[in-house]
Every structure is written in C-alpha cells, then in structure tokens.
Design an enzyme around this catalytic site. Structure first.
Site, PDB file in Angstrom:
ATOM      1  N   GLU A  50       0.822  -1.212   0.000  1.00 41.23           N
ATOM      2  CA  GLU A  50       0.000   0.000   0.000  1.00 41.23           C
ATOM      3  C   GLU A  50       0.858   1.265   0.000  1.00 41.23           C
ATOM      4  OE1 GLU A  50      -2.977   0.347  -0.676  1.00 41.23           O
ATOM      5  OE2 GLU A  50      -3.647  -1.731  -0.564  1.00 41.23           O
ATOM      6  N   CYS A 211     -12.934   1.854 -15.593  1.00 42.41           N
ATOM      7  CA  CYS A 211     -13.390   3.249 -15.504  1.00 42.41           C
ATOM      8  C   CYS A 211     -12.164   4.157 -15.594  1.00 42.41           C
ATOM      9  CB  CYS A 211     -14.149   3.448 -14.190  1.00 42.41           C
ATOM     10  SG  CYS A 211     -15.146   4.959 -14.144  1.00 42.41           S
ATOM     11  N   CYS A 218     -16.773   1.547 -21.035  1.00 44.85           N
ATOM     12  CA  CYS A 218     -18.119   1.424 -20.463  1.00 44.85           C
ATOM     13  C   CYS A 218     -18.841   0.154 -20.901  1.00 44.85           C
ATOM     14  CB  CYS A 218     -18.949   2.645 -20.822  1.00 44.85           C
ATOM     15  SG  CYS A 218     -18.295   4.160 -20.079  1.00 44.85           S
ATOM     16  N   CYS A 221     -18.254  -2.540 -18.529  1.00 42.73           N
ATOM     17  CA  CYS A 221     -18.401  -2.196 -17.112  1.00 42.73           C
ATOM     18  C   CYS A 221     -19.567  -2.941 -16.467  1.00 42.73           C
ATOM     19  CB  CYS A 221     -18.609  -0.695 -16.958  1.00 42.73           C
ATOM     20  SG  CYS A 221     -18.775  -0.192 -15.227  1.00 42.73           S
ATOM     21  N   CYS A 227     -25.047   3.463 -13.987  1.00 40.36           N
ATOM     22  CA  CYS A 227     -24.199   4.648 -14.100  1.00 40.36           C
ATOM     23  C   CYS A 227     -24.944   5.811 -14.725  1.00 40.36           C
ATOM     24  CB  CYS A 227     -22.941   4.312 -14.915  1.00 40.36           C
ATOM     25  SG  CYS A 227     -21.753   5.656 -14.991  1.00 40.36           S
TER      26      CYS A 227
END
Length: 368
Positions: A50, A211, A218, A221, A227
């Site tokens: 991270e 995205c 799209c 997606c 959306c």
DNA sequence: GATCCGTGGTC
DNA sequence: TGACCAAGGAT
C-alpha cells in the site's frame, strides 16, 4: 446526463447499493488481476504494497516489491535496517519520504507494539506515512474492518456513477466519502473471503482497469446499467511542464581489481531527494561544446530534464572533474559492485544501468 | 487548503 | 515531443 440545476438526485438510491455491490463483486471474481500482494495473509506485506502503491504505477511497484521484501522480510528486519539501505531498496520508486516514514513506523511497531501491526484503522492512522486512505486499506484488506477506501480510482468511479460534477471542495470530497461508506459491506470474514477488503479492492480495480480517466471501457463495465454518466467526466487542466538541460560527469577509476565510480551525495537538507547519491552535476557552460556519452530524458514532477552524461575526452585529463562545483566532502569513489547498496536517485540508477556500470541485478549480487 | 514530493510508460 | 498520468501524506 444529470443536467439541470434542480438538485439532481446524485446519491445512489439504497435499492441500488445491493445491486452495485453484487455486480461489482461478480465482475471482480472473474477479472481481478493477479498481483503479488493479492491473496496473501500478511499485514506487513499488505502495508508495504500500500505504501509503494501511493501515487505509483502497479508495474513500478512490482519491480521493487519482491526485492524489498527479500531484504526486509519482516517489520523487525525493516526496523533494524539503516535508513540508507531502505532508501537503496526504494531507489527508482520516487517519493522517498514514504520510505523514510515507513522505516520510522516500523521502529515504532517493533519497539512499542511487539512487532505487530495495529489491527484497527484508527490505530494504524497514528503511524507515520499512514493517512486516511492507507489506514482504511490495511484495516479492511488485512483485518476485515468494514471501512471504505477512497483513492483516485474510487473517487472517479463514484463521481461518474452518481453523476455528481467534480468539485475540488470539502463538500465534494465529503460526498464521495459518504457514497463510498454507503457501499462498503459489513464485516464478513470466512475462509478466504473478506467482504469489505475485497469490495475495496474491487472498487479500485474497476477504476484502474475499466473506468479509466480517459476512454473508459463502459461497454465492459459491470455497473454500466447503474451509471448516470457513462464515462462523461471532464477533469481540470494541470500545470504545464517545462524542459531544462542538465549535465552529469561519469568518472571511473581502477583500484586493484575494482572499478570505482565517482558519486556525489546530495545535501542532507535538500528538499528533493535529500542525502541520496547521484553522478556529479556539471555546469552547462563547461560542457556546451562537448559530445556526451549518453543523452536521455528524465522528468521530475513538472520538469522534463534533457540529460547529457559526459566522460573525460582524454582519460589523463581532469578537466571535467575539476569543473565539479561541489565541495569535495560530498564526493565519494564507490566500487561499482556496491552501487546497489547506495541510495541512488532514480536518474543515477537509470544512467548507471544504461551505461552498464551497474547491472540490473547488481543489488542481488550485493546481497550475496 | 495549497503545495510539495519522483518516476517512467504511453500516446 | 510534450502532456498526462498512478492504490496519498505531510506540512
């Protein structure tokens, strides 16, 4: 399109929350990339990943992740290491303050917490280098805490899905945070399934692979049907780059069986890459008539450096070496075999590898 | 809240 | 080539 000034209902309706989660997770189970820090059960390794991933591309992290962990296999090993070794392992990743802070945090964990990472986001947040995003990421991924992460990916996904126009305001950030919080599932950890951690990773994965900032995919997606914008999402312009020339000296000498290269340490108080090592910079007017060994581009934040590296034209001449403006105490002859142990700037590392002064595996050799 | 901190790939 | 970008945090 959300259009109109009439309080466009931008928040997701509660009925959609369950549908969003399910579609997202079904997609994630099939499409998650296999990454070295996925599917592990080691909070230390999750923490390392991270920190490395902050503002840094996955490909760059993969190049450093395994080497870093083989050098510092545990919190206590990291805590015990000298800072210069930690920086050497970080060389090329950028944002070196991350490495310094992680090193400090490891010492706090080793000395005050019996070597174990805190298990709650609240306690993690108190450690140096762990902010709002990272504490939520570690707590959810490693310990199953039900807390939402909001990174650049999540923010973009949620602004597009809800149709809320981007605003760089406290209210805008609050909106995104609330949406993200509404979507995280409650804590549920059973046999390799971690609802909150997997959900958070899925949100980021969606932003990173579908995205996309420009040209979102799209049609692939999983939440296309939910959306509001289908990818419409203008982003504000950035500050523009400038280009500057820069020159460095490559000076080699032989001592016994070893080849040594002249390196310069940056000032301890420099704001940029403090205390790290690079090839000695040369004034531009000294080299303006000379032909370089190597030319390359190197961008640091908003500056694109047009770098040229020079060697003495006559090996017995010291014309260039004498032209180094730096105080002699900052210059160090370094055996090429030990370059991997030195905290090199990314540029120095790139140049030394390109010129075969330092092998790509010099670090591994140095370990043996 | 604005600014600073690195890098390298891609188009 | 220049522009843009990538899983933020500290000050």
């Amino acid at each position: 399109m959300p259009s109109s000034s009439k309080a466009a209902p931008s928040a997701l309706a509660p009925i959609h929350i369950a549908a969003f989660r399910e579609k997202l997770m079904a997609w994630y189970r099939l499409n998650a990339r296999e990454l070295p820090w996925r599917g592990i059960h080691d909070p230390y390794r999750t923490w390392v990943s991270e920190i490395m991933l902050q503002q840094t591309r996955v490909a760059a992290v993969i190049e450093h992740y395994h080497d870093f962990l083989s050098r510092f296999p545990s919190v206590t090993a990291l805590a015990a290491a000298p800072e210069s070794e930690v920086l050497a392992a970080w060389s090329g990743l950028g944002y070196y303050r991350r490495a310094r802070m992680m090193h400090k945090a490891a010492q706090v964990i080793a000395e005050e917490l019996q070597g174990a990472l805190p298990e709650s986001s609240t306690e993690l947040r108190k450690l140096p280098g762990i902010g709002e995003y990272t504490c939520a990421a570690i707590a959810s991924i490693s310990f199953g805490e039900s807390i939402a992460v909001v990174d650049g990916n999540v923010e973009r996904v949620l602004l597009r899905v809800t149709g809320r126009p981007e605003e760089a305001t406290a209210a805008g950030r609050d909106f995104v945070r609330q949406q993200a919080a509404a979507l995280v599932p409650p804590r549920w950890v059973r046999g390799g399934t971690n609802a909150a951690g997997d959900h958070n990773q899925a949100m980021m994965e969606l932003g990173a692979t579908i995205c996309l900032p420009r040209g979102p995919l799209c049609l692939q997606c999983p939440v296309f049907a939910l959306c509001r914008t289908r990818g419409e999402h203008p982003t504000p312009p950035r500050s523009k780059q400038r280009s500057l020339p820069a020159a460095y000296l490559l000076s080699l000498r032989t001592r016994g069986k070893q080849t040594e290269v002249l390196m310069e340490q940056r000032p301890a108080h420099a704001s940029l890459m403090a205390g790290m090592y690079e090839l000695p910079p040369l004034p531009m007017d000294v080299v303006k008539e000379l032909e370089p060994l190597l030319r390359l581009r190197h961008s640091i934040t908003n500056t694109n450096y047009l770098v040229a590296v020079f060697a003495e034209a006559d090996p017995k001449s010291y014309a260039l070496r004498k032209a180094i403006p730096t105080r002699i105490e900052m210059l160090h002859w370094t055996p090429t075999g030990k370059l991997g142990e030195l905290p090199l700037t990314g540029l120095a590392r790139k140049v030394l590898r390109r010129l075969k002064v330092m092998g790509a595996s010099a670090r591994r050799k140095a370990e043996i």
